[in-house]
Design an enzyme around this catalytic site. Structure first.
Site, PDB file in Angstrom:
ATOM      1  N   LYS A   1       0.854  -1.191   0.000  1.00 11.98           N
ATOM      2  CA  LYS A   1       0.000   0.000   0.000  1.00 11.98           C
ATOM      3  C   LYS A   1       0.889   1.240   0.000  1.00 11.98           C
ATOM      4  CE  LYS A   1       1.084   1.050   4.417  1.00 11.98           C
ATOM      5  NZ  LYS A   1       1.922   2.213   4.803  1.00 11.98           N
TER       6      LYS A   1
ATOM      7  N   ALA B   1      10.447   0.362   3.844  1.00  8.51           N
ATOM      8  CA  ALA B   1      10.123   1.263   2.742  1.00  8.51           C
ATOM      9  C   ALA B   1       8.839   2.049   2.954  1.00  8.51           C
ATOM     10  CB  ALA B   1      10.002   0.449   1.448  1.00  8.51           C
ATOM     11  N   GLY B   2       8.083   1.753   4.011  1.00  9.60           N
ATOM     12  CA  GLY B   2       6.818   2.438   4.231  1.00  9.60           C
ATOM     13  C   GLY B   2       5.684   1.886   3.397  1.00  9.60           C
TER      14      GLY B   2
ATOM     15  N   GLY C   1       4.371  -1.340   3.903  1.00  9.78           N
ATOM     16  CA  GLY C   1       3.573  -2.276   4.687  1.00  9.78           C
ATOM     17  C   GLY C   1       3.781  -3.741   4.389  1.00  9.78           C
TER      18      GLY C   1
ATOM     19  N   GLY D   1       5.577  -6.265   5.686  1.00  7.06           N
ATOM     20  CA  GLY D   1       5.496  -7.206   6.803  1.00  7.06           C
ATOM     21  C   GLY D   1       4.082  -7.322   7.345  1.00  7.06           C
ATOM     22  N   SER D   2       3.406  -6.189   7.496  1.00  7.40           N
ATOM     23  CA  SER D   2       2.025  -6.200   8.003  1.00  7.40           C
ATOM     24  C   SER D   2       1.093  -6.897   7.033  1.00  7.40           C
ATOM     25  CB  SER D   2       1.551  -4.762   8.245  1.00  7.40           C
ATOM     26  OG  SER D   2       2.280  -4.149   9.283  1.00  7.40           O
ATOM     27  N   SER D   3       1.335  -6.705   5.742  1.00  5.12           N
ATOM     28  CA  SER D   3       0.529  -7.386   4.731  1.00  5.12           C
ATOM     29  C   SER D   3       0.717  -8.898   4.826  1.00  5.12           C
ATOM     30  CB  SER D   3       0.926  -6.894   3.339  1.00  5.12           C
ATOM     31  OG  SER D   3       0.210  -7.567   2.333  1.00  5.12           O
TER      32      SER D   3
ATOM     33  N   ASP E   1      -0.572  -1.608  10.984  1.00  7.85           N
ATOM     34  CA  ASP E   1      -1.077  -1.673   9.607  1.00  7.85           C
ATOM     35  C   ASP E   1      -1.862  -2.950   9.306  1.00  7.85           C
ATOM     36  OD1 ASP E   1      -0.289   0.768   8.511  1.00  7.85           O
ATOM     37  OD2 ASP E   1       1.709   0.042   7.988  1.00  7.85           O
TER      38      ASP E   1
END
Length: 284
Positions: free
Chosen positions: A8, A96-97, A99, A101-103, A135
């Protein structure tokens, strides 16, 4: 089973200030991207433990931790006996901002809920996801959305068109905790996410560009000055809808002009940056 794990961008990110618990209250406009990892789940009744592997050895520890946290959090609240080998095929850059890992963690929760026939509602998955990472609740729906609080309040928004998206990442990544540790030393920028949301809904690019921003840009730029220089150059090249995603260090530009995006990508590739051309999604 193979599951796509999408990235994202934070089109706009407003820091509403630090709460009493030390965390920061946020108001964000998130857009999902076509860019994705692939998470492969392998089950055997003979497995006695769950193992995580990753085709990027340098990221194995980080991503195994968050995916293992997802498995452990789900098993703690809703016990199941099954164990798996989970392999992550990486395409989303690290630190990188975007997401990544959260994804991966969100996809893991969704897989477990389906495969283990837990039949948990979305709000319960979001509750568990919020204990893993801020996230994660967003990625459980992964649609254009207004995201508030610590990331747990996710409200889908109408996004009629899909943009071509240029992602440019400096070699230096940024730690989210490092950026947040210094963010309160910097003045907030003028952001109006109500107008950003209206601009997206009405396909009003001028309103989007005038109203968007990222309160983490200045602290991130103090740690990685390339962020600011890339963003300035994108704006000079005629990309008014451009910014930094999350806590960085990725800088993005959106346009309906695919040719213009590809031409810019070539220029930044020649400068040695990690460059990805993808698209935003309206819905899935």
């Amino acid at each position: 089973m193979l599951c796509k794990s999408y990235a994202k961008i934070n089109l706009s990110l407003q820091n509403k200030g630090k709460r009493e618990d030390g965390y920061h209250e946020l108001d964000m406009i998130n857009l999902p991207l076509e860019l994705h990892d692939v998470v492969e789940f392998d089950y055997s009744p003979l497995y006695r433990e769950t193992y995580i592997t990753c085709d990027d050895v340098g990221l194995l520890g980080t991503h195994s931790n968050i995916c293992k946290k997802a498995v452990d959090a789900m098993r703690k609240d809703h016990p199941f006996k099954e164990h798996f080998t989970i392999h992550i095929h990486k395409e989303i850059p690290f630190a990188a901002g975007l997401g990544g890992g959260s994804s991966n963690a969100a996809v893991t929760l969704l897989f477990l809920n389906k495969f283990c026939k837990l039949n948990l509602p979305l709000d319960e998955l979001c509750r568990i996801g919020a204990t893993i990472g801020s996230d994660v609740p967003y990625f459980l729906t992964n649609k254009p959305a207004r995201v508030r609080g610590l990331g747990e309040i996710v409200t889908p928004i109408s996004a009629p068109i899909s943009y071509h998206c240029l992602l440019i990442k400096p070699e230096q990544g940024l730690s989210t905790s490092d950026v947040y540790a210094i963010c309160d030393k910097f003045e907030h920028v003028g952001i109006d996410n109500d107008k950003v949301e209206l601009g997206i809904r009405n396909e009003d690019e001028e309103l989007i560009s005038k109203s968007m921003g990222n309160d983490l840009l200045r602290p991130a730029n103090s740690l990685c000055p390339e962020v600011g220089s890339i963003l300035s150059s994108l704006q000079l090249m005629g990309f008014p809808i451009s910014g930094m995603s999350g806590s960085g260090s990725t800088v993005f530009a959106l346009s309906t002009d695919a040719k213009k995006i590809k031409e810019a990508a070539l220029k930044y590739e020649k400068k040695g940056y990690e460059v990805i051309v993808t698209k935003t999604h309206t819905s899935r």
